[in-house]
Design an enzyme around this catalytic site. Structure first.
Site, PDB file in Angstrom:
ATOM      1  N   GLY A 208       1.126  -1.154   0.033  1.00 12.72           N
ATOM      2  CA  GLY A 208      -0.115   0.028   0.111  1.00 12.72           C
ATOM      3  C   GLY A 208       0.819   0.788  -0.281  1.00 12.72           C
ATOM      4  O   GLY A 208       2.659   1.354  -0.198  1.00 12.72           O
ATOM      5  N   ASN A 209       0.516   2.196  -0.013  1.00 13.54           N
ATOM      6  CA  ASN A 209       1.144   3.881   0.453  1.00 13.54           C
ATOM      7  C   ASN A 209       0.334   4.545   1.431  1.00 13.54           C
ATOM      8  O   ASN A 209      -0.554   3.785   2.521  1.00 13.54           O
ATOM      9  CB  ASN A 209       1.290   4.397  -0.533  1.00 13.54           C
ATOM     10  CG  ASN A 209      -0.320   4.084  -0.756  1.00 13.54           C
ATOM     11  OD1 ASN A 209      -0.945   5.364  -0.562  1.00 13.54           O
ATOM     12  ND2 ASN A 209      -0.408   4.233  -2.522  1.00 13.54           N
TER      13      ASN A 209
END
Ligand code: CTP
Length: 400
Positions: A208-209
């Protein structure tokens, strides 16, 4: 702006209640239909007769109108209104609103009200500054209520500070401004993507981020406040949406976000693509949790995700507008301009990736808007809400 608008004017027990008469007169003069709802304490400060004369309607202050079984329906009231304005709002009423304590008809009308609610607090400076009051006001904001900040000035206690209810003209201007803003995007359907996407590795892990979704949610709220019907496609974030004009679709991965965006874009007038979509996903998702003991090293094979912006850009009609974002380190102008062209966007919002007060996670942003004609506008550091207003203004100027 207020002609034929149905307004509930809620009055609570504060010395500022005398100003409610001036406010009510101004509402009637502007052509509004006003229904006064008072708390029992408000009647100690201003006579119902004054208000019923000015509004040409009986004041509502009790659940039961008499001993004959007739009663005032707070539900009907809440559904009747185009807006509810509570002025003055005491600390007690604000606390009850924040917590849903429905012990008078004003609060029950508030809880039943589907229309926007504006609140003009009035209290002593220390009461206003108390964390309990501030927390309650924050809650009301999170419900989508509009707080008309009190002014700094002389208070009934003789002290001077922040807590004085705004003057009736300023409250009227806030109400008019609210209706004006709501009409700007009335009838427009706007698609907003927000937050990160999470790409599963196995049932418990993902790639993810750090996107918080705050910018996209501020844009969705801002569009809804200005009258739009918003479809917010949200990646996994803990933010809440409160505005009734927002339909929220929660997604996890880029593929899910793509499917939702592609489905809703044809019926939209505009799309603002704010999501930090993961560019890659694991090529395979392990069905069982991957065990550490079984491997000392791990290589993830990643495969490209669909580019949502580019796909919508390719299907865009002449009557649709698309805005994208570019989060860049260093001189982002050439890279953002290239993305604008490649994805067939109408404008792109460049924000810095490596500054502590802008971009991912924080509440503020420093944006540059670059449009398809090559024009560039730099904006100073602002709250994400205010940056959202600049972006929505740009969008409005481009909508047919
Ligand atoms: N975007 C998208 N779908 C993707 C990747 C990006 O819709 N798979 C959108 C973003 O929401 C944003 C714009 O495209 O509006 C630019 O995103 P960004 O991540 O900066 O661009 P990329 O094309 O992914 O390029 P790079 O990550 O290499 O900078």
């Amino acid at each position: 702006m207020l002609n034929n608008k149905k307004i509930i004017l809620g009055i609570t027990g504060s010395i500022a209640a005398y100003k409610a008469a001036v406010l009510l007169r101004a509402l009637i003069r502007e052509g509004a239909e006003a229904q006064v709802v008072m708390t029992p304490a408000a009647k100690e400060f201003i006579a119902p007769l004054t208000l019923s004369t000015l509004s040409r309607k009986a004041v509502v202050s009790e659940f039961f109108a008499g001993k004959d079984g007739t009663w005032n329906s707070h539900v009907d009231l809440g559904l009747w209104a185009d807006a509810m304005l509570i002025a003055p709002a005491t600390a007690s009423t604000i606390g009850k609103m924040a917590n849903g304590i429905a012990d008078n008809i004003l609060i029950t009308a508030y809880l039943s009200c589907k229309a926007p609610v504006l609140v003009a607090p009035a209290m002593d400076l220390d009461m206003y500054a108390h964390p309990a009051t501030q927390l309650n006001l924050q809650r009301l904001r999170s419900y989508g209520n509009i707080i008309i900040e009190p002014a700094v000035g002389e208070l009934a206690s003789g002290l001077v500070g922040k807590g004085r209810m705004e003057e009736p003209e300023a409250i009227l201007a806030a109400l008019k401004g609210h209706f004006a803003r709501r009409s700007e995007l009335y009838g427009k359907k706007i698609l907003v993507t927000a937050g990160p996407t999470f790409e599963k590795i196995d049932p418990v892990r993902f790639v993810g981020n750090f996107s918080s979704g705050k910018m996209g949610f501020a844009i969705a709220e801002g569009c809804a406040e200005r009258g739009a019907e918003v479809t917010l496609i949200a990646g996994p974030v803990s933010l809440r949406t409160s505005h009734p004009g927002i339909r929220r679709i929660n997604v996890g991965s880029a593929n899910e976000m793509y499917a939702a965006a592609a489905e809703h874009f044809p019926a939209s007038d505009a799309a603002i693509l704010c999501a930090a979509v993961a560019d890659y996903r694991p090529a395979t998702i392990a069905g069982e949790k991957i065990k550490r003991e079984e491997q000392t090293e791990m290589t993830l094979h990643l495969t490209a995700n669909p580019d949502i912006a580019a796909s919508l850009g390719a299907m865009k009609r002449n009557d649709q507008v698309i805005a994208g974002f570019a989060l860049e380190t260093g001189d982002g102008i050439p890279r953002a301009s290239a993305k604008l062209k490649r994805k067939n966007l109408d404008f792109i919002v460049l924000n810095p990736a490596n500054e502590s007060d802008a971009g991912f996670g924080v509440d503020t942003n420093r944006i540059t808007i670059i449009d398809s004609d090559g024009n560039r506008r730099d904006f100073p550091l602002k709250s994400k809400q205010d940056a959202a207003t600049d972006i929505i203004n740009e969008l409005i100027s481009r909508l047919p």
